[in-house]
Design a protein around this motif. Sequence first.
Motif, PDB file in Angstrom:
ATOM      1  N   GLY A  94      -5.794  16.420   3.983  1.00  0.00           N
ATOM      2  CA  GLY A  94      -6.037  16.971   2.509  1.00  0.00           C
ATOM      3  C   GLY A  94      -4.426  16.628   1.909  1.00  0.00           C
ATOM      4  N   MET A  95      -3.395  16.638   2.714  1.00  0.00           N
ATOM      5  CA  MET A  95      -2.137  16.603   1.833  1.00  0.00           C
ATOM      6  C   MET A  95      -1.941  15.101   1.647  1.00  0.00           C
ATOM      7  N   HIS A  96      -2.435  14.234   2.503  1.00  0.00           N
ATOM      8  CA  HIS A  96      -2.136  12.602   2.203  1.00  0.00           C
ATOM      9  C   HIS A  96      -3.409  11.932   2.072  1.00  0.00           C
ATOM     10  N   PHE A  97      -4.288  12.562   1.088  1.00  0.00           N
ATOM     11  CA  PHE A  97      -5.860  11.934   1.198  1.00  0.00           C
ATOM     12  C   PHE A  97      -5.621  10.275   0.418  1.00  0.00           C
ATOM     13  N   LYS A  98      -4.736  10.187  -0.598  1.00  0.00           N
ATOM     14  CA  LYS A  98      -4.394   9.051  -1.043  1.00  0.00           C
ATOM     15  C   LYS A  98      -4.128   8.051  -0.263  1.00  0.00           C
ATOM     16  N   GLN A  99      -2.971   8.315   0.485  1.00  0.00           N
ATOM     17  CA  GLN A  99      -2.473   7.373   1.504  1.00  0.00           C
ATOM     18  C   GLN A  99      -3.573   7.190   2.643  1.00  0.00           C
ATOM     19  N   TRP A 100      -4.234   8.029   3.207  1.00  0.00           N
ATOM     20  CA  TRP A 100      -5.081   7.763   4.124  1.00  0.00           C
ATOM     21  C   TRP A 100      -6.206   6.655   3.675  1.00  0.00           C
ATOM     22  N   ILE A 101      -6.600   6.974   2.325  1.00  0.00           N
ATOM     23  CA  ILE A 101      -7.585   5.960   1.766  1.00  0.00           C
ATOM     24  C   ILE A 101      -7.028   4.592   1.400  1.00  0.00           C
ATOM     25  N   ASP A 102      -5.993   4.590   0.809  1.00  0.00           N
ATOM     26  CA  ASP A 102      -5.407   3.103   0.504  1.00  0.00           C
ATOM     27  C   ASP A 102      -4.781   2.497   1.509  1.00  0.00           C
ATOM     28  N   HIS A 103      -3.848   3.085   2.333  1.00  0.00           N
ATOM     29  CA  HIS A 103      -3.193   2.277   3.521  1.00  0.00           C
ATOM     30  C   HIS A 103      -3.012   3.117   4.759  1.00  0.00           C
TER      31      HIS A 103
END
Length: 74
Positions: A18-27
């Motif tokens: 939840g807190m790092h969704f963009k990072q988990w998806i991108d890289h």
Amino acid sequence: MKKEIGVFIGLFLFLSIGMHFKQWIDHPIEHLMNMPHGGAFGIPGIIHPFVFTFILYFLVVILRFIIRIFTKNR
């Protein structure tokens, strides 16, 4: 005990995604490799997810305890 470990791990995964969704998806690999260099609020990198998860888990335990007190008296 197994239930509580499951709750803690589930909370950990929910918060980290939840807190790092963009990072988990991108890289995701790069995000994991940078963990020792990150951090939040002065808490060192690799420890900060566990500290925040424990704080929220502790609040959940308190809430469950309060609910149990009020439902037992009925």
